[in-house]
Motif scaffolding. Structure first.
Motif, PDB file in Angstrom:
ATOM      1  N   UNK A 135       0.886  -1.186   0.037  1.00 11.98           N
ATOM      2  CA  UNK A 135       0.089  -0.149  -0.092  1.00 11.98           C
ATOM      3  C   UNK A 135       0.932   1.072   0.092  1.00 11.98           C
ATOM      4  N   UNK A 136       0.371   2.486  -0.148  1.00 12.30           N
ATOM      5  CA  UNK A 136       1.111   3.710  -0.342  1.00 12.30           C
ATOM      6  C   UNK A 136       1.604   3.871   1.004  1.00 12.30           C
ATOM      7  N   UNK A 137       2.961   4.151   1.176  1.00  9.31           N
ATOM      8  CA  UNK A 137       3.688   4.435   2.407  1.00  9.31           C
ATOM      9  C   UNK A 137       4.231   3.193   3.321  1.00  9.31           C
ATOM     10  N   UNK A 138       4.081   2.157   2.578  1.00  5.70           N
ATOM     11  CA  UNK A 138       4.736   0.750   3.282  1.00  5.70           C
ATOM     12  C   UNK A 138       5.472   0.138   2.131  1.00  5.70           C
ATOM     13  N   UNK A 139       6.777  -0.268   2.522  1.00  6.11           N
ATOM     14  CA  UNK A 139       7.537  -1.163   1.677  1.00  6.11           C
ATOM     15  C   UNK A 139       7.884  -2.430   2.389  1.00  6.11           C
ATOM     16  N   UNK A 140       8.000  -3.300   1.685  1.00  2.00           N
ATOM     17  CA  UNK A 140       8.574  -4.583   2.437  1.00  2.00           C
ATOM     18  C   UNK A 140       9.787  -5.096   1.588  1.00  2.00           C
ATOM     19  N   UNK A 141      10.446  -5.461   2.399  1.00  2.00           N
ATOM     20  CA  UNK A 141      11.987  -5.849   1.631  1.00  2.00           C
ATOM     21  C   UNK A 141      12.136  -7.647   2.398  1.00  2.00           C
ATOM     22  N   UNK A 142      12.217  -8.519   1.491  1.00  2.00           N
ATOM     23  CA  UNK A 142      12.209  -9.759   1.963  1.00  2.00           C
ATOM     24  C   UNK A 142      13.412 -10.357   1.250  1.00  2.00           C
ATOM     25  N   UNK A 143      14.336 -11.411   1.886  1.00  2.00           N
ATOM     26  CA  UNK A 143      15.216 -11.812   1.362  1.00  2.00           C
ATOM     27  C   UNK A 143      15.842 -12.930   2.204  1.00  2.00           C
ATOM     28  N   UNK A 144      17.194 -13.412   2.000  1.00  2.00           N
ATOM     29  CA  UNK A 144      17.936 -14.319   2.969  1.00  2.00           C
ATOM     30  C   UNK A 144      19.211 -14.370   2.248  1.00  2.00           C
ATOM     31  N   UNK A 145      19.826 -14.905   3.384  1.00  2.58           N
ATOM     32  CA  UNK A 145      21.469 -15.085   3.238  1.00  2.58           C
ATOM     33  C   UNK A 145      21.898 -16.033   4.098  1.00  2.58           C
ATOM     34  N   UNK A 194      28.694 -24.847  13.936  1.00  2.00           N
ATOM     35  CA  UNK A 194      27.932 -25.665  13.240  1.00  2.00           C
ATOM     36  C   UNK A 194      28.722 -26.166  12.020  1.00  2.00           C
ATOM     37  N   UNK A 195      28.414 -27.457  11.484  1.00  2.00           N
ATOM     38  CA  UNK A 195      28.954 -28.158  10.274  1.00  2.00           C
ATOM     39  C   UNK A 195      28.568 -27.386   9.015  1.00  2.00           C
ATOM     40  N   UNK A 196      27.258 -26.869   8.972  1.00  2.00           N
ATOM     41  CA  UNK A 196      26.858 -26.305   7.713  1.00  2.00           C
ATOM     42  C   UNK A 196      26.185 -25.099   8.005  1.00  2.00           C
ATOM     43  N   UNK A 197      26.213 -23.911   6.919  1.00  2.00           N
ATOM     44  CA  UNK A 197      25.729 -22.439   7.180  1.00  2.00           C
ATOM     45  C   UNK A 197      24.248 -22.787   7.578  1.00  2.00           C
ATOM     46  N   UNK A 198      23.866 -21.682   8.268  1.00  3.00           N
ATOM     47  CA  UNK A 198      22.602 -21.274   8.436  1.00  3.00           C
ATOM     48  C   UNK A 198      21.828 -20.285   7.576  1.00  3.00           C
ATOM     49  N   UNK A 199      20.930 -20.726   7.174  1.00  4.52           N
ATOM     50  CA  UNK A 199      20.006 -19.616   6.456  1.00  4.52           C
ATOM     51  C   UNK A 199      19.324 -18.562   7.415  1.00  4.52           C
ATOM     52  N   UNK A 200      19.517 -17.420   6.883  1.00  7.10           N
ATOM     53  CA  UNK A 200      18.757 -16.307   7.813  1.00  7.10           C
ATOM     54  C   UNK A 200      17.950 -15.569   7.115  1.00  7.10           C
ATOM     55  N   UNK A 201      16.619 -15.653   7.092  1.00  4.30           N
ATOM     56  CA  UNK A 201      15.641 -15.151   6.181  1.00  4.30           C
ATOM     57  C   UNK A 201      15.120 -13.736   6.801  1.00  4.30           C
ATOM     58  N   UNK A 202      15.192 -12.811   6.139  1.00  2.98           N
ATOM     59  CA  UNK A 202      14.735 -11.351   6.638  1.00  2.98           C
ATOM     60  C   UNK A 202      13.409 -10.910   6.051  1.00  2.98           C
ATOM     61  N   UNK A 203      12.702 -10.026   6.904  1.00  5.82           N
ATOM     62  CA  UNK A 203      11.482  -9.415   6.679  1.00  5.82           C
ATOM     63  C   UNK A 203      11.441  -8.015   7.173  1.00  5.82           C
ATOM     64  N   UNK A 207      11.813  -5.240  11.710  1.00  4.71           N
ATOM     65  CA  UNK A 207      12.733  -6.238  11.251  1.00  4.71           C
ATOM     66  C   UNK A 207      12.432  -7.525  11.924  1.00  4.71           C
ATOM     67  N   UNK A 208      12.004  -8.791  11.040  1.00  6.39           N
ATOM     68  CA  UNK A 208      12.088  -9.842  11.743  1.00  6.39           C
ATOM     69  C   UNK A 208      13.092 -10.897  11.108  1.00  6.39           C
ATOM     70  N   UNK A 209      13.714 -11.457  11.739  1.00  2.00           N
ATOM     71  CA  UNK A 209      14.970 -12.516  11.338  1.00  2.00           C
ATOM     72  C   UNK A 209      14.515 -13.892  11.786  1.00  2.00           C
ATOM     73  N   UNK A 210      14.550 -14.766  10.915  1.00  2.00           N
ATOM     74  CA  UNK A 210      14.620 -16.238  11.027  1.00  2.00           C
ATOM     75  C   UNK A 210      15.655 -17.047  10.777  1.00  2.00           C
TER      76      UNK A 210
END
Length: 180
Positions: free
Chosen positions: A5-15, A22-31, A51-54
């Motif tokens: 909507x007007x005035x609200x932007x949502x950026x989602x992604x991961x790294x 830990x043996x393997x890398x962890x996926x970090x999802x951000x919102x 900001x929400x991090x998972x």
């Protein structure tokens, strides 16, 4: 980036994040949500950032990870209903077999009450405010199970007699007929 909507932007992604323990890398999802205009149209002097991090080890899409975490809260709400509304927070015995039986019967009763709650929402004959999607088990018990009535014996038959002004009678009758 999406603009719901007007005035609200949502950026989602991961790294991927390497953690030495830990043996393997962890996926970090951000919102990340940036709000410059609230839903009522009021302008913000400073953008509101949320900001929400998972941190996950799932091989799932970013949107799916976020949706799974949102559904986790719903699952917790159902769990809370079983514990508090049905009074199964403390099991009655130290015997595991008896506690298992209590939980199985509690699960059966919970599912029946949830089904009754969903049936009661199918038609607008219940005295509820609009927009209700589901009913808590406690509300179903208060409105449909503990409905005021008296048992009357007449001509060698038993009848349930309800008050003429009972607001839940039409819903009770429809749910009862739908379940029999």
């Amino acid at each position: 980036m999406t603009v719901p909507r007007d005035g609200k932007k949502v950026y989602r992604g991961s790294y991927q994040k390497d953690i030495p323990e830990l043996e393997s890398p962890v996926k970090v999802v951000f919102d990340l949500k940036e709000t410059t205009i609230d839903k009522d149209g009021q302008l913000h002097l400073v953008p509101d950032l949320e900001l929400d991090l998972y941190w996950v080890n799932l091989n799932a899409a970013d949107d799916e990870v976020i949706e799974l975490y949102h559904k986790h809260g719903t699952c917790e709400q159902f769990h809370s209903e079983i514990k508090t509304d049905m009074d199964l927070e403390r099991l009655p015995s130290g015997d595991f077999n008896l506690n298992e039986l209590v939980l199985v019967i509690g699960m059966l009763v919970y599912n029946i009450l949830r089904f009754m709650g969903q049936l009661s929402l199918q038609k607008p004959d219940s005295p509820l405010k609009g927009g209700v999607q589901r009913r808590r088990v406690r509300t179903v018990m208060q409105n449909l199970i503990m409905i005021a009535s008296k048992l009357v014996s007449h001509a060698r038959q038993l009848y349930l007699k309800f008050g003429s002004e009972s607001p839940w009678f039409k819903t009770f009758r429809r749910v009862y007929r739908g379940c029999t």
